[in-house]
Design an enzyme around this catalytic site. Structure first.
Site, short mmCIF file in Angstrom:
data_model
loop_
_atom_site.label_atom_id
_atom_site.label_comp_id
_atom_site.label_asym_id
_atom_site.label_seq_id
_atom_site.Cartn_x
_atom_site.Cartn_y
_atom_site.Cartn_z
N GLY A 72 12.35 58.17 59.84
CA GLY A 72 13.41 58.95 60.47
C GLY A 72 12.99 59.55 61.80
N ASN A 152 19.42 68.99 56.50
CA ASN A 152 18.36 68.88 55.49
C ASN A 152 18.06 70.20 54.79
OD1 ASN A 152 17.53 68.99 58.38
ND2 ASN A 152 15.56 69.55 57.52
N GLN A 180 19.46 62.45 55.75
CA GLN A 180 19.79 63.10 54.47
C GLN A 180 21.04 62.53 53.82
OE1 GLN A 180 18.11 65.30 52.64
NE2 GLN A 180 16.44 65.54 54.09
N SER A 200 15.90 56.86 56.79
CA SER A 200 14.51 56.80 56.37
C SER A 200 14.40 56.39 54.90
CB SER A 200 13.87 58.18 56.57
OG SER A 200 12.54 58.17 56.11
N GLY A 201 13.39 55.59 54.59
CA GLY A 201 13.21 55.07 53.23
C GLY A 201 12.89 56.13 52.19
N HIS A 202 11.96 57.04 52.55
CA HIS A 202 11.42 57.92 51.50
C HIS A 202 12.36 59.04 51.11
CE1 HIS A 202 9.97 61.57 53.77
NE2 HIS A 202 10.13 60.75 54.78
N THR A 238 3.77 43.91 64.13
CA THR A 238 4.02 43.14 62.91
C THR A 238 4.78 44.01 61.91
OG1 THR A 238 2.02 41.89 63.29
CG2 THR A 238 2.88 41.86 61.05
N CYS A 326 7.20 76.12 57.46
CA CYS A 326 5.87 76.23 56.87
C CYS A 326 4.93 75.13 57.36
CB CYS A 326 5.96 76.19 55.35
SG CYS A 326 7.15 75.02 54.73
C1 LIG Z 1 13.07 63.88 56.73
C2 LIG Z 1 13.97 63.93 57.88
C3 LIG Z 1 13.63 63.31 59.09
C4 LIG Z 1 12.30 62.66 59.31
O1 LIG Z 1 12.19 61.47 58.58
P1 LIG Z 1 10.72 60.83 58.34
O2 LIG Z 1 11.00 59.52 57.74
O3 LIG Z 1 10.01 61.77 57.43
O4 LIG Z 1 10.08 60.74 59.68
C5 LIG Z 1 14.54 63.36 60.13
N1 LIG Z 1 15.73 63.96 59.98
C6 LIG Z 1 16.11 64.55 58.83
C7 LIG Z 1 17.45 65.18 58.73
C8 LIG Z 1 15.24 64.56 57.75
O5 LIG Z 1 15.60 65.16 56.62
#
Ligand SMILES: *Cc1c(COP(=O)(O)O)cnc(C)c1O
Length: 395
Positions: A72, A152, A180, A200-202, A238, A326
């Protein structure tokens, strides 16, 4: 309960078993470079385009409009910096909101140092963007509007359709950080007039270190990384094949089960909110009650420090998050909570609990019990609370 309770899904999620399983063969079995011409490489290439197809369809986009990134933050940086570079001739004004993720806010600061002007539009007390303020901020030299899909920290979902409409009317590019929201709520980039979208994947039960930027066909944008011809020459390097495959599998799961997961999260969320509101005095729910992500809860508790609350929750094996920055080690209250008008001392006593479809009612009961006990304990040590009780009595 001896088990850990994880209520920090806005920070990151557990990788879904489907995603892990899908990734496994691409580490040491199909390890070929997608750019190679032999069969092993072709396997990887096929896997990457399969994931790209799943993702494109999920947004009603074309496959050629999806660019894989390392997450992200990278997508946000790319969207803003490259759009500023490509459209800098036309104008040097960018509009964003005061409650963006730091990946957008700090990129805006970087661009300001390079001669761009940025207007930070405010939000109301529930965290919803002030559309009239946004419209007033538009100037002839405005080249980009970047407003997040959902926040978020407080979970508020923005009026994306109206923002897209405004951007389109004025011929301005519209980027949204949907990290989000993507995978949790349906998104149609056509209907919403979105030109660029970060995900973002995670954050959706996929692996870490993989994301994408959707870039509408026709949008001029500079390459992010220079080198090989990957990602249509716009992002060299890659491909993270296992990451891309895992992300694709997570997206497939998220969209196939979106309604069911969302309903379950909403029920737990609303139960958690009502339990906290009835059991713990002097609390305030942050964020809009209706327009909020299915799994997002954020409360401020008067007379306490969010950090102490988090540490004591951790001792009970409950993972949560506070409203302070934090990560930087500072105790500044969150810019989001200040933007919705909370005074510093109240913003300091904030707690974010973000659910997943795997949480249970038993876990929520356990967490409410723990928060209640800790808040009472912390208040009993607080001179501010003592003063308050002397003046007003308990409750
Ligand atoms: C977590 C988050 C990001 C960053 O994503 P990453 O994959 O951790 O770099 C950006 N924007 C929002 C709103 C997020 O919650």
């Amino acid at each position: 309960m001896d088990q850990m309770i994880y209520l920090d899904n806005a920070a990151t999620t557990k990788c879904a078993p489907e995603a892990v399983k899908a990734m496994m063969p691409y580490f040491s079995e199909y390890y070929g470079n997608p750019s190679s011409i032999y069969g092993l490489g072709a396997e990887s290439k096929k896997a990457v385009s399969g994931a790209r197809k799943i993702i494109a369809e999920s947004l009603h986009a074309d496959q050629t409009e999806i660019y894989f990134t390392a997450g992200g933050s990278e997508s946000d940086n790319w969207a803003l910096i490259a759009a500023a570079e490509a459209y800098g001739e036309k104008g040097k004004h960018i509009i964003t909101s005061r409650i963006e993720h730091h990946a957008v806010l700090h990129t805006c600061e970087y661009l300001q140092k390079r001669g761009f002007r940025v207007t930070y539009v405010g939000v109301d007390e529930n965290g919803i963007l002030k559309l009239d303020e946004l419209e007033k901020a538009i100037r002839p030299d405005t080249i980009l509007i970047s407003v997040m899909y959902a926040n978020n920290e407080i979970g508020t979902i923005q009026p994306i359709a109206q923002i897209g409409e405004l951007a389109k009317k004025h011929g301005i590019l519209f980027h949204t950080d949907a990290v989000q929201a993507y995978g949790h709520v349906p998104i149609d980039v056509e209907e919403l007039h979105i030109d660029m979208l970060s995900a973002s994947g995670h954050k959706i039960y996929g692996p870490k270190g993989i994301g994408f930027l959707y870039i509408r066909k026709g949008v001029k944008i500079r390459s992010l990384l220079h080198g090989g011809a990957q990602e249509r020459r716009r992002r060299a390097g890659t491909e993270n094949v296992p990451g891309i495959v895992g992300f694709g599998a997570a997206v497939q799961e998220a969209f196939a089960n979106m309604e069911e997961r969302g309903e379950k999260e909403k029920q737990l969320r609303d139960y958690l909110i009502s339990e906290i509101e009835t059991q713990i005095p002097h609390c305030r729910l942050n964020g809009d009650r209706k327009r909020r992500l299915p799994g997002s809860v954020n409360f401020s508790f008067r007379f306490i420090e969010g950090e102490s609350l988090l540490i004591m929750l951790d001792m009970k094996k409950i993972c949560a998050s506070s409203g302070s920055a934090c990560t930087s080690g500072s105790l500044d209250p969150s810019h989001v909570l200040l933007a919705i008008g909370l005074p510093h001392e109240i913003a300091h006593g904030s707690l974010r609990l973000t659910l997943s479809y795997e949480n249970t009612k038993e876990e929520i009961d356990c967490v409410v019990e723990a928060v209640k006990e800790i808040v009472e304990k912390l208040r009993n040590m607080s001179p501010l609370y003592e003063d308050y009780v002397k003046k007003n009595g308990k409750e």
